[in-house]
Enzyme design. Structure first.
Site, PDB file in Angstrom:
ATOM      1  N   PRO A   9     -46.827  92.363 -11.939  1.00 55.51           N
ATOM      2  CA  PRO A   9     -48.106  92.574 -11.740  1.00 55.51           C
ATOM      3  C   PRO A   9     -48.892  91.476 -11.007  1.00 55.51           C
ATOM      4  O   PRO A   9     -48.680  90.425 -10.999  1.00 55.51           O
ATOM      5  CB  PRO A   9     -48.835  92.251 -13.360  1.00 55.51           C
ATOM      6  CG  PRO A   9     -47.502  92.507 -14.060  1.00 55.51           C
ATOM      7  CD  PRO A   9     -46.350  92.179 -13.548  1.00 55.51           C
ATOM      8  N   ASN A  10     -49.798  92.039  -9.947  1.00 56.36           N
ATOM      9  CA  ASN A  10     -50.462  91.445  -9.001  1.00 56.36           C
ATOM     10  C   ASN A  10     -49.936  90.739  -7.790  1.00 56.36           C
ATOM     11  O   ASN A  10     -50.428  90.406  -6.918  1.00 56.36           O
ATOM     12  CB  ASN A  10     -51.411  90.614  -9.967  1.00 56.36           C
ATOM     13  CG  ASN A  10     -52.225  90.907 -10.735  1.00 56.36           C
ATOM     14  OD1 ASN A  10     -53.215  91.990 -10.449  1.00 56.36           O
ATOM     15  ND2 ASN A  10     -52.188  90.572 -11.872  1.00 56.36           N
ATOM     16  N   ARG A  17     -55.317  87.456  -1.260  1.00 59.13           N
ATOM     17  CA  ARG A  17     -56.352  86.288  -2.060  1.00 59.13           C
ATOM     18  C   ARG A  17     -55.518  85.043  -2.603  1.00 59.13           C
ATOM     19  O   ARG A  17     -54.458  84.949  -2.677  1.00 59.13           O
ATOM     20  CB  ARG A  17     -56.932  87.070  -3.370  1.00 59.13           C
ATOM     21  CG  ARG A  17     -58.072  87.681  -3.004  1.00 59.13           C
ATOM     22  CD  ARG A  17     -58.598  88.707  -4.086  1.00 59.13           C
ATOM     23  NE  ARG A  17     -58.245  89.912  -3.800  1.00 59.13           N
ATOM     24  CZ  ARG A  17     -58.250  90.833  -4.632  1.00 59.13           C
ATOM     25  NH1 ARG A  17     -58.207  90.510  -5.950  1.00 59.13           N
ATOM     26  NH2 ARG A  17     -57.971  92.198  -4.273  1.00 59.13           N
ATOM     27  N   TYR A  22     -50.969  80.701  -3.760  1.00 65.13           N
ATOM     28  CA  TYR A  22     -49.869  81.710  -3.312  1.00 65.13           C
ATOM     29  C   TYR A  22     -49.576  81.693  -1.706  1.00 65.13           C
ATOM     30  O   TYR A  22     -48.677  82.510  -1.424  1.00 65.13           O
ATOM     31  CB  TYR A  22     -50.019  83.154  -4.017  1.00 65.13           C
ATOM     32  CG  TYR A  22     -50.135  83.097  -5.385  1.00 65.13           C
ATOM     33  CD1 TYR A  22     -49.265  82.682  -6.422  1.00 65.13           C
ATOM     34  CD2 TYR A  22     -51.403  83.326  -5.537  1.00 65.13           C
ATOM     35  CE1 TYR A  22     -49.416  82.554  -7.394  1.00 65.13           C
ATOM     36  CE2 TYR A  22     -51.549  83.128  -7.221  1.00 65.13           C
ATOM     37  CZ  TYR A  22     -50.535  82.942  -8.036  1.00 65.13           C
ATOM     38  OH  TYR A  22     -50.793  83.126  -9.385  1.00 65.13           O
ATOM     39  N   ASN A  72     -39.800  88.020  -9.999  1.00 66.48           N
ATOM     40  CA  ASN A  72     -40.930  87.226 -10.340  1.00 66.48           C
ATOM     41  C   ASN A  72     -41.853  88.233 -11.256  1.00 66.48           C
ATOM     42  O   ASN A  72     -42.289  88.949 -10.849  1.00 66.48           O
ATOM     43  CB  ASN A  72     -41.657  87.013  -9.055  1.00 66.48           C
ATOM     44  CG  ASN A  72     -43.009  86.202  -9.239  1.00 66.48           C
ATOM     45  OD1 ASN A  72     -43.503  86.152 -10.464  1.00 66.48           O
ATOM     46  ND2 ASN A  72     -43.650  85.782  -8.161  1.00 66.48           N
ATOM     47  N   ALA A  75     -47.448  87.535 -14.607  1.00 67.15           N
ATOM     48  CA  ALA A  75     -48.013  87.017 -15.739  1.00 67.15           C
ATOM     49  C   ALA A  75     -47.107  87.184 -16.893  1.00 67.15           C
ATOM     50  O   ALA A  75     -47.129  86.801 -17.989  1.00 67.15           O
ATOM     51  CB  ALA A  75     -49.578  87.168 -15.675  1.00 67.15           C
ATOM     52  N   ASP A  85     -35.788  90.896 -23.456  1.00 66.05           N
ATOM     53  CA  ASP A  85     -34.733  91.688 -23.805  1.00 66.05           C
ATOM     54  C   ASP A  85     -33.998  92.656 -22.852  1.00 66.05           C
ATOM     55  O   ASP A  85     -32.884  92.452 -22.711  1.00 66.05           O
ATOM     56  CB  ASP A  85     -35.188  92.474 -24.874  1.00 66.05           C
ATOM     57  CG  ASP A  85     -35.481  91.813 -26.192  1.00 66.05           C
ATOM     58  OD1 ASP A  85     -34.970  90.848 -26.543  1.00 66.05           O
ATOM     59  OD2 ASP A  85     -36.156  92.408 -27.039  1.00 66.05           O
ATOM     60  N   GLU A  96     -34.958  83.882 -11.944  1.00 65.62           N
ATOM     61  CA  GLU A  96     -36.446  83.909 -12.158  1.00 65.62           C
ATOM     62  C   GLU A  96     -37.146  83.087 -11.065  1.00 65.62           C
ATOM     63  O   GLU A  96     -36.492  81.875 -10.863  1.00 65.62           O
ATOM     64  CB  GLU A  96     -36.721  83.286 -13.599  1.00 65.62           C
ATOM     65  CG  GLU A  96     -38.378  83.080 -13.849  1.00 65.62           C
ATOM     66  CD  GLU A  96     -38.496  82.470 -15.127  1.00 65.62           C
ATOM     67  OE1 GLU A  96     -37.627  81.813 -15.812  1.00 65.62           O
ATOM     68  OE2 GLU A  96     -39.822  82.371 -15.378  1.00 65.62           O
ATOM     69  N   HIS A  98     -40.894  81.672  -9.233  1.00 70.36           N
ATOM     70  CA  HIS A  98     -42.384  81.744  -9.076  1.00 70.36           C
ATOM     71  C   HIS A  98     -42.627  80.971  -7.943  1.00 70.36           C
ATOM     72  O   HIS A  98     -42.154  79.971  -7.610  1.00 70.36           O
ATOM     73  CB  HIS A  98     -43.151  81.203 -10.399  1.00 70.36           C
ATOM     74  CG  HIS A  98     -42.495  81.715 -11.652  1.00 70.36           C
ATOM     75  ND1 HIS A  98     -43.109  82.845 -11.868  1.00 70.36           N
ATOM     76  CD2 HIS A  98     -41.728  81.312 -12.341  1.00 70.36           C
ATOM     77  CE1 HIS A  98     -42.441  83.312 -13.274  1.00 70.36           C
ATOM     78  NE2 HIS A  98     -41.522  82.313 -13.446  1.00 70.36           N
ATOM     79  N   SER A 100     -45.651  79.655  -7.249  1.00 67.97           N
ATOM     80  CA  SER A 100     -46.700  78.418  -7.584  1.00 67.97           C
ATOM     81  C   SER A 100     -45.820  77.529  -8.543  1.00 67.97           C
ATOM     82  O   SER A 100     -44.795  77.978  -9.011  1.00 67.97           O
ATOM     83  CB  SER A 100     -47.741  78.891  -8.024  1.00 67.97           C
ATOM     84  OG  SER A 100     -47.755  79.700  -9.457  1.00 67.97           O
ATOM     85  N   ARG A 105     -50.212  73.894 -13.603  1.00 66.85           N
ATOM     86  CA  ARG A 105     -51.308  74.912 -13.715  1.00 66.85           C
ATOM     87  C   ARG A 105     -52.146  74.808 -15.208  1.00 66.85           C
ATOM     88  O   ARG A 105     -51.825  73.890 -15.778  1.00 66.85           O
ATOM     89  CB  ARG A 105     -51.074  76.061 -13.183  1.00 66.85           C
ATOM     90  CG  ARG A 105     -50.541  75.986 -11.421  1.00 66.85           C
ATOM     91  CD  ARG A 105     -50.282  77.421 -10.916  1.00 66.85           C
ATOM     92  NE  ARG A 105     -51.406  78.295 -11.019  1.00 66.85           N
ATOM     93  CZ  ARG A 105     -51.462  79.638 -10.610  1.00 66.85           C
ATOM     94  NH1 ARG A 105     -50.289  80.126 -10.417  1.00 66.85           N
ATOM     95  NH2 ARG A 105     -52.583  80.410 -10.861  1.00 66.85           N
TER      96      ARG A 105
HETATM   97  O1  CA2 Z   1     -46.425  81.724  -9.043  1.00 68.96           O
HETATM   98  C1  CA2 Z   1     -45.895  82.959  -9.392  1.00 68.96           C
HETATM   99  O2  CA2 Z   1     -45.288  83.361  -8.609  1.00 68.96           O
HETATM  100  C2  CA2 Z   1     -46.491  83.545 -10.682  1.00 68.96           C
HETATM  101  O3  CA2 Z   1     -45.341  84.459 -11.085  1.00 68.96           O
HETATM  102  C3  CA2 Z   1     -47.541  84.542  -9.891  1.00 68.96           C
HETATM  103  C4  CA2 Z   1     -48.460  85.424 -11.199  1.00 68.96           C
HETATM  104  C5  CA2 Z   1     -48.642  84.454 -12.305  1.00 68.96           C
HETATM  105  O4  CA2 Z   1     -49.464  85.057 -13.314  1.00 68.96           O
HETATM  106  C6  CA2 Z   1     -47.779  83.521 -12.918  1.00 68.96           C
HETATM  107  O5  CA2 Z   1     -48.314  82.843 -13.676  1.00 68.96           O
HETATM  108  C7  CA2 Z   1     -47.173  82.665 -11.568  1.00 68.96           C
HETATM  109  C8  CA2 Z   1     -49.502  86.384 -10.601  1.00 68.96           C
HETATM  110  C9  CA2 Z   1     -49.569  86.470  -9.407  1.00 68.96           C
HETATM  111  C10 CA2 Z   1     -51.116  86.817  -9.009  1.00 68.96           C
HETATM  112  O6  CA2 Z   1     -50.743  87.191  -7.616  1.00 68.96           O
HETATM  113  C11 CA2 Z   1     -52.129  86.922  -6.957  1.00 68.96           C
HETATM  114  C12 CA2 Z   1     -51.894  87.282  -5.561  1.00 68.96           C
HETATM  115  C13 CA2 Z   1     -53.030  87.048  -4.914  1.00 68.96           C
HETATM  116  C14 CA2 Z   1     -54.307  86.664  -5.503  1.00 68.96           C
HETATM  117  C15 CA2 Z   1     -54.537  86.867  -6.640  1.00 68.96           C
HETATM  118  C16 CA2 Z   1     -53.042  86.829  -7.760  1.00 68.96           C
END
Ligand code: CA2
Length: 387
Positions: A9-10, A17, A22, A72, A75, A85, A96, A98, A100, A105
């Site tokens: 997601p996202n 953004r 990121y 990845n 959230a 699972d 896995e 990430h 960031s 955080r």
């Molecule tokens: O650091 C990562 O790769 C995360 O998996 C990214 C997830 C976050 O929920 C994890 O805690 C860490 C979310 C990515 C959200 O992506 C965005 C990208 C641009 C602008 C806003 C959100």
């Protein structure tokens, strides 16, 4: 080798953004980079992104038989037992990743419910983490390792690789660098481990607690000691020659390698090798090596904690009384070459047997990149101790 890259997601918003967290690379760019990084290790990729948990689970199930998965989960990482699972149910080794540093955080991002069903977790390296995840899968496929715990902490594990030839095999203990920070791990030495194993060394590539994950000037060297103690108890059926051990460390791992050799002066150690090692912590702190990395590891400055620095700075323990190999590139952007020049000079003055190789025009990473000429020289120098 075929690798499936799954983003949750996202992550479709990447590059649009929150660039301070990121970066500014888009998901489309990341997927293209993954395909090129995979090609470098002879692999192909398929990329998939979804904002929906069930779709990600379906994609994982469809990927069951592939050679590797890089995921990845966004959230969902922090609470989706359904994704956990699914990863556990499939046969494909999964890494896995990430972008960031999820340990630095909001507290709820520290938890990952998928980590312990994954082969490895890479975080806080920006989008280069996808590259490292792909390389790790390729390394594991090329030469599987036996991962053995040496203590009770999650980071107290090591990867053992043993040559398939007649033994017993001398052992190279490997300590990765990364300024003692937890975002860099032993996967960075996968290539070195495999190359040395091909050259006839058993390799014990260890992880250790780092700053941010319980590591510091006292606990981290204690873990390294434990890793060496556990190596000493490894049974004969692993075909190791425990009277011929070399300790090889890179950067901050070079600090730990030299420190453990000076502490024990153990006759098992035939040599210690520092690849751009931090041999002098006070000078490194004054030079601001790793942007505050030394005082973060030492929990204080040399002025605040002179005794602590003297206790764990290799230069304070010279002479080593064990043959020393130091290599450094004169273009090292992470650990200044001057640190090695003065360290080896002092060791030699005090009577140590020192081999020092300085590489012109070479930076930090090349010392451990197995396709670089610098690494070939380093490996040949390490091999000289095998006789
Ligand atoms: O650091 C990562 O790769 C995360 O998996 C990214 C997830 C976050 O929920 C994890 O805690 C860490 C979310 C990515 C959200 O992506 C965005 C990208 C641009 C602008 C806003 C959100």
């Amino acid at each position: 080798m075929h690798i499936v890259i799954i983003n949750g997601p996202n992550l479709n918003l990447l590059g649009t953004r929150a660039p301070e967290i990121y970066g500014s690379t888009t998901l489309h760019d990341v997927e293209g980079m993954c395909s090129r990084w995979a090609a470098e290790v002879g692999a192909t990729t398929t990329a998939y992104q979804s904002n929906h948990e069930g779709d990600i689970i379906d994609r994982l199930q469809r990927s069951s038989g592939v050679d590797g998965i890089v995921i990845n989960p966004g959230a969902l990482t922090h609470y989706s037992y359904a994704i956990r699972d699914a990863i556990e149910a499939i046969t494909a080794p999964t890494v896995e990743i990430h972008i960031s540093n999820i340990h630095d955080r909001e507290p709820w991002r520290r938890t990952s419910v998928v980590s312990d069903v994954c082969e490895a977790t890479i975080f806080g390296r920006g989008v280069n983490g996808y590259r490292d995840a792909i390389r790790h899968l390729a390394s594991r496929a090329a030469w599987p390792a036996e991962t053995i715990p040496y203590g009770s902490a999650a980071d107290e594990v090591g990867d053992l690789r043993v040559p398939p030839t007649d033994g017993p095999h001398p052992v190279a203990v490997l300590l990765h660098g990364g300024h003692w920070r937890e975002t860099i791990g032993r996967d960075r030495l996968d290539g070195v481990a495999i190359d040395l194993t091909k050259r006839g060394w058993a390799t014990w590539n260890i992880e250790y607690p780092r700053v941010g994950g319980g590591g510091n000037w006292a606990t981290t060297p204690a873990s390294v000691e434990r890793a060496l103690d556990v190596l000493a108890t490894m049974t004969k059926d692993r075909n190791l020659d425990l009277s011929r051990v070399i300790i090889v460390g890179c950067g901050s791992g070079g600090h730990l390698a030299i420190l453990s050799a000076t502490r024990d002066r153990d006759p098992r150690f035939i040599a210690v090798a520092g690849l751009a090692p931090v041999g002098d912590l006070s000078t490194a702190a004054q030079m601001n090596v790793g942007d505050g990395a030394v005082p973060a590891f030492m929990r204080g400055t040399p002025e605040d904690q002179p005794e602590r620095y003297a206790a764990v700075s290799p230069v304070a323990h010279l002479p080593l009384e064990i043959p020393l190999l130091v290599v450094h590139g004169d273009r090292d952007e992470r650990i200044p070459v001057d640190l090695s020049r003065s360290f080896v000079g002092r060791a030699a003055d005090l009577g140590d047997s020192v081999v020092y190789r300085e590489f012109e025009g070479v930076g930090h990473e090349a010392l451990t990149e197995t396709d670089s000429p610098a690494w070939h020289t380093v490996a040949d120098e390490i091999d000289r101790f095998r006789k």
